[in-house]
Write an enzyme that holds these catalytic residues in place. Sequence first.
Site, mmCIF file in Angstrom:
data_model
loop_
_atom_site.group_PDB
_atom_site.id
_atom_site.type_symbol
_atom_site.label_atom_id
_atom_site.label_comp_id
_atom_site.label_asym_id
_atom_site.label_seq_id
_atom_site.Cartn_x
_atom_site.Cartn_y
_atom_site.Cartn_z
ATOM 1 N N ASP A 384 3.117 4.728 0.270
ATOM 2 C CA ASP A 384 4.408 5.981 -0.504
ATOM 3 C C ASP A 384 4.387 4.705 -1.319
ATOM 4 O OD1 ASP A 384 6.424 6.764 -1.972
ATOM 5 O OD2 ASP A 384 7.551 7.935 0.163
ATOM 6 N N HIS A 385 3.883 4.603 -2.596
ATOM 7 C CA HIS A 385 4.709 3.962 -3.523
ATOM 8 C C HIS A 385 5.619 3.160 -4.104
ATOM 9 C CE1 HIS A 385 2.952 0.944 -6.201
ATOM 10 N NE2 HIS A 385 1.906 1.477 -6.386
ATOM 11 N N ARG A 386 6.627 4.638 -3.907
ATOM 12 C CA ARG A 386 8.118 4.879 -3.699
ATOM 13 C C ARG A 386 9.048 3.424 -3.180
ATOM 14 N NH1 ARG A 386 9.755 10.729 -2.835
ATOM 15 N NH2 ARG A 386 7.820 10.112 -1.324
#
Length: 412
Positions: A384-386
């Site tokens: 999850d790039h967040r």
Amino acid sequence: MATKVHMEALSPTMEEGQLVRWLKNEGDTVANGDLLAEIETDKATMELVARGDGVLRKVLLSAGGTAPVGEVIAVIAGADEDISALVGGGVGPEPSSSPAAPPVPAAAAAAAAGSATTGDPSDGARVKASPLARRLADDLGVDLGRVSGSGPGGRVVKRDVEAAKESGAAAPAPSAPAWSPDVNEYEDVQVSQMRKTIAKRLVQSIGPVPHFFLTIDVDMSRVIEARQSINAMLEKQGGKISINDIVLKAVAAALHRHPECNAQWHETYVRRFNSVHLGVAVAVDDGLITPVVKNAHLKGIAQIGAEVRELAGRAREKRLMPDEYTGSTFSVSNLGMFGIHEFTAIINPPEAGILAVGGVEDTPVALDGQVVVRPRMRVTMSCDHRVIDGAAGSRFLATLKSMLEEPTAIVV
């Protein structure tokens, strides 16, 4: 005083339940705490208990029907108590447990009626069975009509077909007739509560969660050697470990070193965990469930292996308790045993990562200027790039690779 029996939330994520079977019949005396029914939730089959004393006066939801959480599905009251107001306004029409059948042409209906009176009563097409059990029965030549089902409501599941094949109790299934455009051309399979939840969760994940993927290739020579050595020591105790058990231990150890990957997204903050609660994907008849090995970073390889096998067995029987499939901080999905070389997995929110593990395969590689064959395995991390940046995910995978290529560092 009358008591309404509601469809209760028997799992943390349950929104509706399917009634597998009633354990009490209308007219039976019921005491507070008695088991009333078995309910299939999105994760497991759970027991619904009575919340009052009296007589089970009215059942409003039949076996196989579904109802949302909070809906009234039965009434408990005194033997002579007036419950007309409760029954009249308690619930709406019961949901259908199967899709409506399309209109059947007269000629096809007549043909079907003829076959119904002359056909073999053990015909597997009339047996209540999971799609996996049907496919396996076809592959093994097992007649489903001669197999006793141990699943919910007498449903034939995979283990029943395997047991029938091993015992030889089920005669080979009759050969399929030549194709004809009749009412048996296709089968509509009711969507289970688990499959509904899987569909909903996937939509919630793959759209809103910004996935990216990192893949590494691992030399598994030392893992294979380590497994052989450990199993030789465990042989006297009747135990053994798998390659997957070593992988799970290495993942837990690497996550403990990299808490930035052992994390969850919570909109206004990122929660990083100091403990590793490892979700392990398990295939079941109706879909997929992820039992959780709590504090996996503190457990040895043999302990992790035994716990995973025990949890997986109860997961396939739909007997997991809610705390056994919730609370994971990171998940692992291994399809290597199915011959899968490499794949990507979808993140289970609010987790920030999941590891997809492929099979161990003999692969030609260049080593010291020579081409040699080595057992290699590919793993792909969905991030999850967040929460996880490329550098953070790469550092975690580098640690995991080093542990698997020198597993003595993780043996506890």
